[in-house]
Design a protein around this motif. Structure first.
Motif, PDB file in Angstrom:
ATOM      1  N   GLY A   1       0.763  -1.235   0.000  1.00  9.19           N
ATOM      2  CA  GLY A   1       0.000   0.000   0.000  1.00  9.19           C
ATOM      3  C   GLY A   1       0.797   1.291   0.000  1.00  9.19           C
ATOM      4  O   GLY A   1       0.326   2.303  -0.539  1.00  9.19           O
ATOM      5  N   PHE A   2       2.016   1.294   0.586  1.00  8.32           N
ATOM      6  CA  PHE A   2       2.745   2.562   0.704  1.00  8.32           C
ATOM      7  C   PHE A   2       3.281   3.023  -0.640  1.00  8.32           C
ATOM      8  O   PHE A   2       3.700   2.221  -1.475  1.00  8.32           O
ATOM      9  CB  PHE A   2       3.904   2.434   1.705  1.00  8.32           C
ATOM     10  CG  PHE A   2       3.433   2.172   3.113  1.00  8.32           C
ATOM     11  CD1 PHE A   2       2.586   3.071   3.763  1.00  8.32           C
ATOM     12  CD2 PHE A   2       3.810   1.017   3.779  1.00  8.32           C
ATOM     13  CE1 PHE A   2       2.125   2.823   5.056  1.00  8.32           C
ATOM     14  CE2 PHE A   2       3.360   0.760   5.070  1.00  8.32           C
ATOM     15  CZ  PHE A   2       2.517   1.663   5.711  1.00  8.32           C
ATOM     16  N   LYS A   3       3.300   4.346  -0.801  1.00  8.98           N
ATOM     17  CA  LYS A   3       3.842   4.932  -2.036  1.00  8.98           C
ATOM     18  C   LYS A   3       5.369   4.972  -1.910  1.00  8.98           C
ATOM     19  O   LYS A   3       5.887   5.101  -0.792  1.00  8.98           O
ATOM     20  CB  LYS A   3       3.313   6.355  -2.223  1.00  8.98           C
ATOM     21  CG  LYS A   3       1.800   6.424  -2.385  1.00  8.98           C
ATOM     22  CD  LYS A   3       1.364   7.797  -2.834  1.00  8.98           C
ATOM     23  CE  LYS A   3       1.431   8.820  -1.736  1.00  8.98           C
ATOM     24  NZ  LYS A   3       0.214   9.021  -0.974  1.00  8.98           N
TER      25      LYS A   3
ATOM     26  N   ASP B   1      -4.045  -3.552  -6.005  1.00  6.62           N
ATOM     27  CA  ASP B   1      -4.582  -3.665  -4.644  1.00  6.62           C
ATOM     28  C   ASP B   1      -5.776  -2.736  -4.431  1.00  6.62           C
ATOM     29  O   ASP B   1      -6.657  -3.043  -3.620  1.00  6.62           O
ATOM     30  CB  ASP B   1      -3.494  -3.401  -3.602  1.00  6.62           C
ATOM     31  CG  ASP B   1      -2.799  -4.699  -3.207  1.00  6.62           C
ATOM     32  OD1 ASP B   1      -3.220  -5.767  -3.701  1.00  6.62           O
ATOM     33  OD2 ASP B   1      -1.850  -4.662  -2.408  1.00  6.62           O
ATOM     34  N   ARG B   2      -5.834  -1.629  -5.158  1.00  4.29           N
ATOM     35  CA  ARG B   2      -7.031  -0.774  -5.068  1.00  4.29           C
ATOM     36  C   ARG B   2      -8.240  -1.571  -5.574  1.00  4.29           C
ATOM     37  O   ARG B   2      -9.325  -1.527  -5.015  1.00  4.29           O
ATOM     38  CB  ARG B   2      -6.864   0.496  -5.906  1.00  4.29           C
ATOM     39  CG  ARG B   2      -5.731   1.391  -5.446  1.00  4.29           C
ATOM     40  CD  ARG B   2      -5.680   2.658  -6.271  1.00  4.29           C
ATOM     41  NE  ARG B   2      -6.807   3.536  -5.980  1.00  4.29           N
ATOM     42  CZ  ARG B   2      -6.879   4.354  -4.932  1.00  4.29           C
ATOM     43  NH1 ARG B   2      -5.880   4.407  -4.072  1.00  4.29           N
ATOM     44  NH2 ARG B   2      -7.937   5.120  -4.748  1.00  4.29           N
ATOM     45  N   PHE B   3      -7.990  -2.298  -6.619  1.00  4.77           N
ATOM     46  CA  PHE B   3      -9.016  -3.110  -7.237  1.00  4.77           C
ATOM     47  C   PHE B   3      -9.463  -4.225  -6.283  1.00  4.77           C
ATOM     48  O   PHE B   3     -10.643  -4.466  -6.070  1.00  4.77           O
ATOM     49  CB  PHE B   3      -8.369  -3.698  -8.484  1.00  4.77           C
ATOM     50  CG  PHE B   3      -9.302  -3.982  -9.587  1.00  4.77           C
ATOM     51  CD1 PHE B   3     -10.364  -3.146  -9.854  1.00  4.77           C
ATOM     52  CD2 PHE B   3      -9.099  -5.084 -10.387  1.00  4.77           C
ATOM     53  CE1 PHE B   3     -11.226  -3.421 -10.886  1.00  4.77           C
ATOM     54  CE2 PHE B   3      -9.951  -5.367 -11.419  1.00  4.77           C
ATOM     55  CZ  PHE B   3     -11.021  -4.546 -11.662  1.00  4.77           C
TER      56      PHE B   3
ATOM     57  N   VAL C   1       3.932   1.382 -12.955  1.00  5.53           N
ATOM     58  CA  VAL C   1       2.838   2.258 -12.493  1.00  5.53           C
ATOM     59  C   VAL C   1       3.384   3.690 -12.578  1.00  5.53           C
ATOM     60  O   VAL C   1       4.293   4.070 -11.839  1.00  5.53           O
ATOM     61  CB  VAL C   1       2.409   1.892 -11.058  1.00  5.53           C
ATOM     62  CG1 VAL C   1       1.287   2.810 -10.574  1.00  5.53           C
ATOM     63  CG2 VAL C   1       1.948   0.437 -11.005  1.00  5.53           C
ATOM     64  N   ARG C   2       2.823   4.429 -13.535  1.00  7.15           N
ATOM     65  CA  ARG C   2       3.449   5.708 -13.900  1.00  7.15           C
ATOM     66  C   ARG C   2       3.264   6.801 -12.872  1.00  7.15           C
ATOM     67  O   ARG C   2       4.097   7.689 -12.733  1.00  7.15           O
ATOM     68  CB  ARG C   2       2.929   6.175 -15.262  1.00  7.15           C
ATOM     69  CG  ARG C   2       3.570   5.405 -16.403  1.00  7.15           C
ATOM     70  CD  ARG C   2       2.986   5.752 -17.737  1.00  7.15           C
ATOM     71  NE  ARG C   2       1.696   5.112 -17.953  1.00  7.15           N
ATOM     72  CZ  ARG C   2       0.532   5.756 -17.958  1.00  7.15           C
ATOM     73  NH1 ARG C   2       0.496   7.055 -17.792  1.00  7.15           N
ATOM     74  NH2 ARG C   2      -0.588   5.106 -18.172  1.00  7.15           N
ATOM     75  N   ALA C   3       2.144   6.771 -12.143  1.00  6.38           N
ATOM     76  CA  ALA C   3       1.922   7.803 -11.122  1.00  6.38           C
ATOM     77  C   ALA C   3       1.669   7.097  -9.800  1.00  6.38           C
ATOM     78  O   ALA C   3       0.793   6.221  -9.721  1.00  6.38           O
ATOM     79  CB  ALA C   3       0.717   8.646 -11.504  1.00  6.38           C
ATOM     80  N   GLU C   4       2.446   7.436  -8.785  1.00  3.68           N
ATOM     81  CA  GLU C   4       2.288   6.710  -7.521  1.00  3.68           C
ATOM     82  C   GLU C   4       0.939   7.047  -6.877  1.00  3.68           C
ATOM     83  O   GLU C   4       0.433   8.164  -6.998  1.00  3.68           O
ATOM     84  CB  GLU C   4       3.460   6.998  -6.568  1.00  3.68           C
ATOM     85  CG  GLU C   4       3.640   8.438  -6.198  1.00  3.68           C
ATOM     86  CD  GLU C   4       4.641   8.607  -5.055  1.00  3.68           C
ATOM     87  OE1 GLU C   4       5.145   7.623  -4.506  1.00  3.68           O
ATOM     88  OE2 GLU C   4       4.895   9.771  -4.695  1.00  3.68           O
ATOM     89  N   ILE C   5       0.374   6.056  -6.236  1.00  2.00           N
ATOM     90  CA  ILE C   5      -0.928   6.201  -5.593  1.00  2.00           C
ATOM     91  C   ILE C   5      -0.991   5.139  -4.487  1.00  2.00           C
ATOM     92  O   ILE C   5      -0.400   4.063  -4.641  1.00  2.00           O
ATOM     93  CB  ILE C   5      -2.072   6.016  -6.628  1.00  2.00           C
ATOM     94  CG1 ILE C   5      -3.446   6.193  -5.952  1.00  2.00           C
ATOM     95  CG2 ILE C   5      -2.002   4.694  -7.362  1.00  2.00           C
ATOM     96  CD1 ILE C   5      -4.606   6.296  -6.945  1.00  2.00           C
TER      97      ILE C   5
END
Ligand SMILES: NC(=O)C1=CN([C@@H]2O[C@H](COP(=O)(O)OP(=O)(O)OC[C@H]3O[C@@H](n4cnc5c(N)ncnc54)[C@H](O)[C@@H]3O)[C@@H](O)[C@H]2O)C=CC1
Ligand SMILES: C[N+](C)(C)CC(=O)CC(=O)[O-]
Length: 471
Positions: A116-118, A187-189, A177-181
């Motif tokens: 989960g951490f960016k 895992d968001r999914f 993953v081009r932009a961190e989130i």
């Protein structure tokens, strides 16, 4: 490509990483303060060594050594890849990263398994942010190829590129993953699906088993091969995605989803879910479930590989990169591989049809060796098998390492006679033999004819060398 990997934290995920690297010829050093770590990783390694080779037709690389060390510094010194897989707590991760950076090469990839951490959060207070990134895997790491590779703006582009190359070389699929989130993409999914499932159990709409059935009998099967958007495009019929959205887009306004609303994680909910899960699967131990999961994944991945689809295409390409051309040893080793789970029959041993396939693979390897390769076939010439006689001498089981050796018994004009022997690597037991008669053909007339001169010459040489040894 090979090198040395340091695994910091050898639990469920670190153990999977260790197995993946070691099975792909990397030297692995592990640090984990848990006195049970060696036993636990040993069990993960045994699972991985049983199933990962089943994905490949090519022989696996020689296994890299795994060493357990007593400090982070010993693990990371000189390592090319450092994988942090300690518990999901930012304070622990910061402490461990500081320890790693005090002893590792500034050029090494320092990747975190965090779910989960960016990466920018992991980089806070770091000595060198540039080498830090997220490489988020999926359990079991030794079978599932996806890695969400997440750099931050501070990550060094050259190190990120190297990370992608290394992951590809060990058979993984780095999804940049081009932009961190938070929680990356997958895992968001998973969290969205998990939240809906929690609601359905909490509200008494469905049990854990009914939810699992709703996934595995239906859309879960579609997702493995086409994902979400391609699946929905097909579901839109001839008018495709636009029609699909016109039809189902407005439904999102209906009370179909509680996704923005999180169920309270009360003791009552935990007891409800844990109880239902025990009732559903409590009759099996975790190791049995892991074995079942791994066997199923191997069978699914092999089916996708046969179709050249999704993750199967990746394995196909990796398999081809592992193939080595034959040497000149006598007899020629034409097949070296592990028997996959989907090759066994009702008797629990390798189905007799697979012996035929293995001996056919051996003949194809020999054809390539004498120059009757894909190009030769595309130009209109090939060999057809006219007769095969197989003797089954001992049982062969899934997971066994086998090899086929091939001798040219006759190579004269259009006639080719091969003598194959199949052995088990572990004890050199002779498992089966195959006497095979092939005819050279023109693919235009579909009738027999002599081979082209370069193939005839190569065959002559091989037949003479094999005759000398047999005599
Ligand atoms: N379990 C899963 O399904 C997945 C977990 N992850 C991520 O992987 C990471 C690890 O998770 P798991 O393997 O599931 O946890 P785990 O609890 O199985 O393993 C963590 C390991 O770290 C060790 N450890 C604790 N402190 C340490 C330290 N200071 N130095 C070295 N080792 C230390 C523990 O002894 C333990 O063996 C987490 O960041 C998690 O979010 C990522 C993908 C999937
Ligand atoms: C539940 N989880 C967030 C730890 C899951 C993952 O990170 C990936 C996986 O393997 O499902």
């Amino acid at each position: 490509m090979t090198g040395s990997a340091a695994i910091i934290g050898g639990g469920v995920i670190g153990g999977g990483w260790a197995a993946r690297f070691a099975l792909m010829r990397w030297e692995v050093r592990i640090f984990d303060p848990d006195p049970e770590a060696e036993r636990k990783i040993g069990e993960v390694m045994a699972n991985a060594a049983r199933v990962l080779p089943m994905l490949y037709e090519a022989p696996m690389p020689t296994r890299g050594a795994i060493t357990y060390v007593g400090t982070v510094a010993e693990a990371v010194a000189g390592a090319d890849w450092i994988q942090e897989s300690v518990p999901e707590r930012l304070d622990i991760k910061h402490r461990v990263i500081a320890e790693i950076q005090a002893a590792c090469s500034p050029d090494a990839v320092l990747a975190s398994s965090t779910s989960g951490f960016k990466p920018s959060e992991l980089q806070q207070g770091a000595a060198r942010s540039g080498q830090i990134m997220v490489a988020h895997p999926f359990n079991p790491v030794y079978l599932l190829p996806l890695i969400e590779l997440v750099p931050s703006a501070a990550s060094d582009a050259a190190i990120v590129t190297r990370a992608k190359e290394i992951l590809t070389a060990i058979g993984m699929y780095p999804l940049h993953v081009r932009a961190e989130i938070d929680a990356h993409i997958a895992d968001r999914f998973l969290e969205a699906v998990w939240r809906e499932a929690l609601w359905l159990v909490k509200d008494g709409i469905a049990t854990t088993e009914e939810i699992d059935n709703a996934i595995r009998y239906g859309f879960g099967l579609r997702w493995a091969q086409m994902g979400l958007f391609e699946t929905y495009r097909v579901a839109g019929g001839e008018a495709g995605m636009r029609h699909f959205m016109a039809q189902f887009g407005p439904c999102l306004q209906w009370p179909w989803t509680k996704l923005t609303d999180v169920p309270e994680f009360t003791d009552e909910l935990v007891d409800l879910i844990a109880g239902q899960s025990d009732a559903q699967s409590g009759h099996m131990g975790i190791r049995d479930l892991e074995r079942l999961r791994d066997n199923n994944l191997v069978a699914i991945l092999r089916a996708l590989k046969q179709q050249g689809a999704a993750a199967g295409k990746l394995i196909l390409d990796h398999d081809n990169s592992l193939r080595a051309s034959l040497g000149d040893e006598i007899p020629l080793v034409t097949v070296r591989r592990v028997v996959p789970v989907d090759w066994t029959d009702i008797n629990g041993h390798m189905n007799e049809g697979r012996y035929g396939q293995l001996f056919s693979d051996a003949s194809e390897e020999l054809m390539i060796h004498i120059g009757a390769d894909r190009e030769y076939i595309a130009a209109g010439h090939s060999y057809f098998t006219a007769e095969t006689s197989i003797r089954y001498l001992a049982e062969t089981h899934a997971g066994e390492d086998i090899r086929v050796t091939t001798r040219v018994a006759l190579g004269a004009g259009k006639k080719l006679k091969l003598w194959h022997q199949m052995h088990r690597a572990a004890d050199d037991a002779l498992l089966a033999t195959c006497d095979q008669f092939l005819l050279h053909v023109s693919l235009e007339t579909r009738r027999s004819c002599p081979p082209l001169p370069h193939v005839a010459a190569a065959l002559d040489r091989l037949a003479a060398a094999h005759a000398e040894v047999t005599a």
